[in-house]
Design a protein around this motif. Structure first.
Motif, PDB file in Angstrom:
ATOM      1  N   THR A 147       0.833  -1.195   0.000  1.00  0.00           N
ATOM      2  CA  THR A 147       0.000   0.000   0.000  1.00  0.00           C
ATOM      3  C   THR A 147       0.870   1.247   0.000  1.00  0.00           C
ATOM      4  O   THR A 147       0.624   2.207  -0.736  1.00  0.00           O
ATOM      5  CB  THR A 147      -0.921  -0.012   1.235  1.00  0.00           C
ATOM      6  OG1 THR A 147      -1.802  -1.126   1.135  1.00  0.00           O
ATOM      7  CG2 THR A 147      -1.728   1.264   1.345  1.00  0.00           C
ATOM      8  N   GLN A 148       1.890   1.207   0.835  1.00  0.00           N
ATOM      9  CA  GLN A 148       2.848   2.305   0.910  1.00  0.00           C
ATOM     10  C   GLN A 148       3.482   2.570  -0.455  1.00  0.00           C
ATOM     11  O   GLN A 148       3.582   3.712  -0.901  1.00  0.00           O
ATOM     12  CB  GLN A 148       3.925   1.882   1.910  1.00  0.00           C
ATOM     13  CG  GLN A 148       5.044   2.830   2.117  1.00  0.00           C
ATOM     14  CD  GLN A 148       6.096   2.180   3.008  1.00  0.00           C
ATOM     15  OE1 GLN A 148       6.931   1.419   2.544  1.00  0.00           O
ATOM     16  NE2 GLN A 148       6.040   2.466   4.291  1.00  0.00           N
ATOM     17  N   SER A 202       0.844   4.100  -2.979  1.00  0.00           N
ATOM     18  CA  SER A 202       0.482   5.505  -2.806  1.00  0.00           C
ATOM     19  C   SER A 202       1.678   6.417  -3.047  1.00  0.00           C
ATOM     20  O   SER A 202       1.526   7.521  -3.569  1.00  0.00           O
ATOM     21  CB  SER A 202      -0.162   5.752  -1.436  1.00  0.00           C
ATOM     22  OG  SER A 202       0.772   5.674  -0.413  1.00  0.00           O
ATOM     23  N   GLU A 217      -6.970  -0.648   0.203  1.00  0.00           N
ATOM     24  CA  GLU A 217      -5.868   0.174   0.722  1.00  0.00           C
ATOM     25  C   GLU A 217      -6.400   1.347   1.534  1.00  0.00           C
ATOM     26  O   GLU A 217      -5.728   2.367   1.696  1.00  0.00           O
ATOM     27  CB  GLU A 217      -4.951   0.595  -0.428  1.00  0.00           C
ATOM     28  CG  GLU A 217      -4.385  -0.635  -1.147  1.00  0.00           C
ATOM     29  CD  GLU A 217      -3.191  -0.352  -2.037  1.00  0.00           C
ATOM     30  OE1 GLU A 217      -2.871   0.811  -2.281  1.00  0.00           O
ATOM     31  OE2 GLU A 217      -2.576  -1.346  -2.479  1.00  0.00           O
ATOM     32  N   ALA A 218      -7.611   1.202   2.042  1.00  0.00           N
ATOM     33  CA  ALA A 218      -8.170   2.200   2.961  1.00  0.00           C
ATOM     34  C   ALA A 218      -8.102   3.622   2.413  1.00  0.00           C
ATOM     35  O   ALA A 218      -7.941   4.584   3.157  1.00  0.00           O
ATOM     36  CB  ALA A 218      -7.469   2.116   4.320  1.00  0.00           C
ATOM     37  N   GLY A 219      -8.186   3.731   1.079  1.00  0.00           N
ATOM     38  CA  GLY A 219      -8.207   5.066   0.485  1.00  0.00           C
ATOM     39  C   GLY A 219      -6.861   5.761   0.495  1.00  0.00           C
ATOM     40  O   GLY A 219      -6.793   6.993   0.479  1.00  0.00           O
ATOM     41  N   ALA A 220      -5.783   4.965   0.458  1.00  0.00           N
ATOM     42  CA  ALA A 220      -4.445   5.571   0.538  1.00  0.00           C
ATOM     43  C   ALA A 220      -4.164   6.486  -0.649  1.00  0.00           C
ATOM     44  O   ALA A 220      -3.525   7.525  -0.501  1.00  0.00           O
ATOM     45  CB  ALA A 220      -3.374   4.486   0.647  1.00  0.00           C
ATOM     46  N   HIS A 261       6.592  10.239   2.668  1.00  0.00           N
ATOM     47  CA  HIS A 261       5.521   9.258   2.840  1.00  0.00           C
ATOM     48  C   HIS A 261       5.788   8.322   4.018  1.00  0.00           C
ATOM     49  O   HIS A 261       5.033   7.364   4.215  1.00  0.00           O
ATOM     50  CB  HIS A 261       5.337   8.454   1.554  1.00  0.00           C
ATOM     51  CG  HIS A 261       4.588   9.192   0.506  1.00  0.00           C
ATOM     52  ND1 HIS A 261       3.281   8.927   0.195  1.00  0.00           N
ATOM     53  CD2 HIS A 261       4.931  10.240  -0.276  1.00  0.00           C
ATOM     54  CE1 HIS A 261       2.867   9.750  -0.751  1.00  0.00           C
ATOM     55  NE2 HIS A 261       3.853  10.552  -1.062  1.00  0.00           N
ATOM     56  N   GLY A 262       6.838   8.573   4.773  1.00  0.00           N
ATOM     57  CA  GLY A 262       7.145   7.715   5.911  1.00  0.00           C
ATOM     58  C   GLY A 262       7.575   6.325   5.477  1.00  0.00           C
ATOM     59  O   GLY A 262       7.435   5.362   6.220  1.00  0.00           O
ATOM     60  N   VAL A 268     -10.089   8.114   6.908  1.00  0.00           N
ATOM     61  CA  VAL A 268     -10.419   6.872   6.190  1.00  0.00           C
ATOM     62  C   VAL A 268     -11.897   6.741   5.817  1.00  0.00           C
ATOM     63  O   VAL A 268     -12.336   5.652   5.448  1.00  0.00           O
ATOM     64  CB  VAL A 268      -9.962   5.576   6.915  1.00  0.00           C
ATOM     65  CG1 VAL A 268      -8.457   5.598   7.147  1.00  0.00           C
ATOM     66  CG2 VAL A 268     -10.695   5.323   8.199  1.00  0.00           C
ATOM     67  N   GLN A 278       7.060   8.031   9.730  1.00  0.00           N
ATOM     68  CA  GLN A 278       5.757   7.404   9.495  1.00  0.00           C
ATOM     69  C   GLN A 278       4.879   7.489  10.736  1.00  0.00           C
ATOM     70  O   GLN A 278       3.702   7.840  10.656  1.00  0.00           O
ATOM     71  CB  GLN A 278       6.033   5.937   9.160  1.00  0.00           C
ATOM     72  CG  GLN A 278       4.858   5.076   8.904  1.00  0.00           C
ATOM     73  CD  GLN A 278       5.308   3.634   8.759  1.00  0.00           C
ATOM     74  OE1 GLN A 278       5.520   2.926   9.729  1.00  0.00           O
ATOM     75  NE2 GLN A 278       5.469   3.206   7.524  1.00  0.00           N
ATOM     76  N   ILE A 314      -6.395   3.873   9.783  1.00  0.00           N
ATOM     77  CA  ILE A 314      -5.565   5.052   9.540  1.00  0.00           C
ATOM     78  C   ILE A 314      -4.121   4.615   9.273  1.00  0.00           C
ATOM     79  O   ILE A 314      -3.456   5.114   8.366  1.00  0.00           O
ATOM     80  CB  ILE A 314      -5.654   6.019  10.742  1.00  0.00           C
ATOM     81  CG1 ILE A 314      -7.059   6.637  10.816  1.00  0.00           C
ATOM     82  CG2 ILE A 314      -4.586   7.100  10.660  1.00  0.00           C
ATOM     83  CD1 ILE A 314      -7.328   7.447  12.075  1.00  0.00           C
ATOM     84  N   LYS A 343      -3.238   1.763   8.059  1.00  0.00           N
ATOM     85  CA  LYS A 343      -3.265   1.167   6.721  1.00  0.00           C
ATOM     86  C   LYS A 343      -3.226   2.266   5.656  1.00  0.00           C
ATOM     87  O   LYS A 343      -2.478   2.183   4.682  1.00  0.00           O
ATOM     88  CB  LYS A 343      -4.542   0.335   6.569  1.00  0.00           C
ATOM     89  CG  LYS A 343      -4.764  -0.270   5.180  1.00  0.00           C
ATOM     90  CD  LYS A 343      -3.894  -1.472   4.943  1.00  0.00           C
ATOM     91  CE  LYS A 343      -4.123  -2.064   3.556  1.00  0.00           C
ATOM     92  NZ  LYS A 343      -3.220  -3.184   3.302  1.00  0.00           N
ATOM     93  N   GLN A 344      -4.064   3.286   5.823  1.00  0.00           N
ATOM     94  CA  GLN A 344      -4.140   4.351   4.823  1.00  0.00           C
ATOM     95  C   GLN A 344      -2.793   5.058   4.663  1.00  0.00           C
ATOM     96  O   GLN A 344      -2.464   5.521   3.575  1.00  0.00           O
ATOM     97  CB  GLN A 344      -5.213   5.368   5.232  1.00  0.00           C
ATOM     98  CG  GLN A 344      -5.496   6.408   4.175  1.00  0.00           C
ATOM     99  CD  GLN A 344      -6.592   7.364   4.574  1.00  0.00           C
ATOM    100  OE1 GLN A 344      -6.525   8.023   5.598  1.00  0.00           O
ATOM    101  NE2 GLN A 344      -7.624   7.425   3.768  1.00  0.00           N
ATOM    102  N   HIS A 345      -2.036   5.140   5.750  1.00  0.00           N
ATOM    103  CA  HIS A 345      -0.725   5.788   5.693  1.00  0.00           C
ATOM    104  C   HIS A 345       0.361   4.840   5.173  1.00  0.00           C
ATOM    105  O   HIS A 345       1.538   5.207   5.177  1.00  0.00           O
ATOM    106  CB  HIS A 345      -0.349   6.324   7.076  1.00  0.00           C
ATOM    107  CG  HIS A 345      -1.034   7.604   7.413  1.00  0.00           C
ATOM    108  ND1 HIS A 345      -0.407   8.815   7.380  1.00  0.00           N
ATOM    109  CD2 HIS A 345      -2.318   7.874   7.741  1.00  0.00           C
ATOM    110  CE1 HIS A 345      -1.265   9.777   7.707  1.00  0.00           C
ATOM    111  NE2 HIS A 345      -2.425   9.225   7.943  1.00  0.00           N
ATOM    112  N   GLY A 346      -0.029   3.651   4.752  1.00  0.00           N
ATOM    113  CA  GLY A 346       0.965   2.709   4.250  1.00  0.00           C
ATOM    114  C   GLY A 346       1.883   2.208   5.347  1.00  0.00           C
ATOM    115  O   GLY A 346       3.006   1.794   5.086  1.00  0.00           O
TER     116      GLY A 346
END
Lengths: 346, 346, 346, 346
Positions: A62-63, A66, A91-94, A233-234, B76, D63, D229, D231-234
């Protein structure tokens, strides 16, 4: 308990573990500038036959999606994909979190069709209200797809030609790349992939590593400051060696493909076991994810001994279920699975 | 040239112009704290029968949608709408730009169905992978819809009950609210709207103003710091009087509804003209947007004298076209339109 | 009550009102493609001596800043400005909302110094950890500044050369541009501005319009799809004529500069009044914003008759206050202000 | 070559490696629901004396910061920190990328002072233009700070009381938490930390792990859907065991503190070596990061044998340099370092 739920329910391949152990005491500089990462990237370039490629090692799928997608899209652009695409569903809207729309087109057994993509792009170009709409700014496909299916070499070629005709980049999500490359049903190689897209990644997490995805820009065409983008993006590991050592090992002596080939073979055996015991496959997946239509009452019984995923409602009395193999799937486990199924059947 | 392309091809209604002129020399404080804005908000509260409502005056529709939606959604979460919803199609990804997914469900002649919404929310709640997905966090509908159709009182009620059952807010985009409220086909009033959603806006730009949309949180339920949120979205007018004076005038002596009623009547006449001259309506719009299926060769001829919008390909030989009336549409113009059509037909 | 709080406490200049009235009945196409907007843009190009400029009409200042800045910055880039910059202080984080850092440097009476900017950019380039930092990707200044001060022609030149040396764009926020251009203290013209930056805007809201800011990319260098970007930011007026008609009028017969000149003259008179009545100016603003250091007890008395802004604590017994003039400030008002002050003093 | 550049130039602590090896063959479910993660979280709760804490395991510091901060901030809010704060300097704008401003206050040897924070929050509350500004919505500090210094128990208490007085959460970045807890100069324990903030994280990457940061919401006060959250942040690892196994080991038999204590002891020895050889410390860091003011010509010579970081220009002839110790720093290395320095000095 038997685990067939995913290809990431295990640790890392023993050879990777060995390399992590052997190299543990060495001091290295951080952030992916260590010697292992450098060697890994060089081996990936060679395996892709792309001597000028930019290669970056990230941690998870996912990371990676995105980070790559947001780095390629310009303002008011979105990414086109099949409606089953991982970025559209799981991907929870990533991607949207980075400010961009996911433009979903109907999937064909998990695949995005070149014709559909071409129609979408052609209609957009002809739309008098286009300037009020999200521009389709890149295409995303998964190889293999989320339901285990593959693109043939000619399908990939058609997709890439469509992208080039409309001047948008093509990105291939290869979270399970290895299983696609080593499938009996595949006529695609890693160099072929590299020649038929603008960026792709080679998944490690689901193919024998603890974590790690190798992003490849085949023509050295990484967006400028991509390193900083990864950081923002961490997604930048301080101890870059963690992915470096693993990818170095995966791309030594063809280990990556060996791991994938083994899983595919076990998946084939699993498919045989299921079908000869009366369970209908849901589709024709030739890779390590296998889907079956299973009576609901049977599922309950199986779950006492086997871990697997219920994928979705098939009809009132059946559910589609996913079984996955990996580097770690043994013959014994497959044998035990067959016993369980026969026990229920009888 | 005859203009039937939109309801915003003209200036502002003469009474609004007059009020802008009369009040021009007065000094006021800025940012919507002027007396005109305060009076306008009070009149809107009264028209909605919501004495405790929070009312804010913004400038345009896309701006209002993205400001309201992003202020209501949590992390999310995404916004559910019909796939024809303005936010899904014609806002250049403004919602996604705020980091949230637009979750599109199939439209029914422009409408979102309560059953579809309920199924979406119920399935999400039951999905074992829900935590990896975008959460449906609010619902968005347009009244009237983007194709001129309406929700009945009972349909609105069903939608709102569905939202309450699943504990998500319902937002009604009323860019053309007036045309919905005054349609012969409508059994919905402004107080009814206010009692059947969590937030809505009353469109000014397309109903006689130069610009301006009045956002209403009927229960005084605006998100905290909503004023600052408006500012952050670049949606705060320094000279708040611009929208204040206009909405004050629109909600004096029922002008807002009068304007809309006139446009609806002209739309009906337009529809009669078109049908009695052999042009098929595309749908049953009872509001000021009318859609017709017109032969492509006829379109070319009409475009010499009439400005209207081609809405989409109907079949190989026909195109769906949109004709729109407004406060400014005169009988003369309708007469002239009929002449043009007859001239082509003969 | 006397209003000296802002230059947007009034309506629009009578000539603009007249033009809105005269043109109200004409039908036009929307979104800024009307004839008035087209003429306005052409007149702005001529006034700027930039025949190839891209010109866009937006509604307000914060909106314009965040739309322009986000469209110019690449990933991981931030915008450098004086710490007093409007974007850093009074825009509710609109720039950060688009994902970019505001990099604030110490102001010099409201100004950003070329030396400071150069040092910032040079140090960044030399920083071994630069890839872990936000890149300074553009510079933002206000002309006049937020405290009414100006950049001289040579200061602007130095800033622009610094930007060019480091290959970043310079953006000039001209919310009060007119007052800067017509100040006695200024040696800068509109064409000079246009030749010494990459993008700027000419403020309307605070210089006689109801709303409207004209963004100018002097070299036709607007980012691609800037129209859609405006739409995505909710900054596109359906009735583009609203700003089109006003800017057309503002740039006819030099009205824009006449309005500003008048306000500057009244500001000078206001300054004289204040100083000859013993009130100390806070700085040397040569434009329509004047700042004075006023005893706290006097403020309370003045506020009974005069509306003005308290700008910040000066010391325990004094507060810095802002007084602003506009096209609408009359001699009578200034006379009345002097009376008030004398009344308090006596 | 001697490595003193960072505490992440090595692999993982041998006991962690051993646990990864021992557990590698076990099958587990993914995404942090494995038994190792569950045990690790329980041990962390116990070490913090917070039986009801929510604990999440992420991968890296940047992250973690952007995920936590963006999840806590509401619209138009920013995060207050010292200007030396990692989020303000070395995270490539990751916080701003999530749409929020970093509000930097002057640091005091790396620390944020409670008085400064209180003044910032009090002034904001009193600012008549507050609604046009970014709201200070939370406070961020690092323990230890980026320059190795510590907050005393009473300083932490003052900061937390300030936050509570103003009703904003306090977040403690503990990327190097262990070194702070075990410093001779510290009067703070892990339970004390947990009682004096709203959320903090315990750094693994820089304290003996390959990767991993444990976020703790002491009162079970994680924002809703925090898993999604992440997950969304990868930031969600498929093989959650990677961090689970490591933190389980780190929090078994006090290993985490042992590792940190060793590094602190070596840092003290390093400091002694440096000072007795005439090198001036830059500050009074009592943790594993040590800063020295070194003549530029000496740096060049040292760099032939030692890897360390140049931190910033001190004066024309000196540079501030950072030396860091870790679990892996041996007495031999320190001895060798002293030899190098003496060699240069002579």
């Amino acid at each position: 308990m038997l685990y067939f739920d995913t290809d990431y329910n295990n640790g890392l391949h023993p050879l990777l573990l060995q390399r992590l152990s052997e190299t543990n005491d060495q001091r290295t500089i951080g952030y992916g500038f260590d010697e292992f990462s450098i060697k890994a990237k060089q081996k990936i370039r060679e395996a892709c036959e792309c001597p000028g490629a930019d290669v970056f090692l990230l941690t998870g799928g996912t990371q990676t999606n995105s980070t790559v997608i947001s780095s390629l899209l310009h303002a008011v652009e979105g990414v086109v994909c099949a409606d089953t695409g991982h970025i559209n569903v799981h991907e929870a809207g990533a991607v949207e979190y980075t400010g961009h729309k996911v433009i979903a087109l109907p999937n064909h057994d998990g695949r995005l069709k070149a014709e559909d993509l071409d129609r979408c792009l052609t209609e957009f170009a002809a739309d008098p209200t286009a300037d009020h709409c999200v521009r389709p700014g890149m295409a995303y496909i998964s190889f293999p797809t989320e339901v285990g299916t593959l693109y043939s070499a000619s399908e990939l070629d058609a997709l890439y030609q469509t992208c080039q005709k409309h001047q948008i980049p093509l990105f291939i999500d290869g979270a399970r790349m290895g299983y696609g490359l080593t499938s009996d049903a595949s006529d695609v190689t890693l160099p072929y992939i590299a020649r038929h897209c603008d960026v792709f990644y080679i998944g490690g997490t689901k193919v024998g590593a603890l974590c790690g995805e190798a992003v490849v820009f085949p023509q050295g065409n990484a967006p400028r400051h991509f390193f900083s983008i990864i950081k923002q993006h961490g997604a930048l590991l301080a101890k870059g060696r963690l992915t470096g050592v693993q990818f170095d090992a995966l791309f030594t002596d063809g280990l990556y493909l060996k791991i994938a080939r083994h899983a595919n073979q076990q998946a084939k055996r699993l498919r045989d076991i299921m079908t000869r015991n009366g369970l209908r496959p849901y589709n024709d997946s030739p890779t390590n994810q296998q889907f079956f239509i299973i009576p609901n009452e049977m599922i309950k019984k199986m779950e006492q001994d086997v871990v697997f995923e219920t994928w979705g409602c098939y009809d009132e009395e059946h559910t589609t279920c996913r079984f996955v193999t990996s580097w770690a799937t043994t013959d014994d486990e497959l044998g035990a699975l067959e016993k369980v199924i026969r026990g229920i059947g009888s």
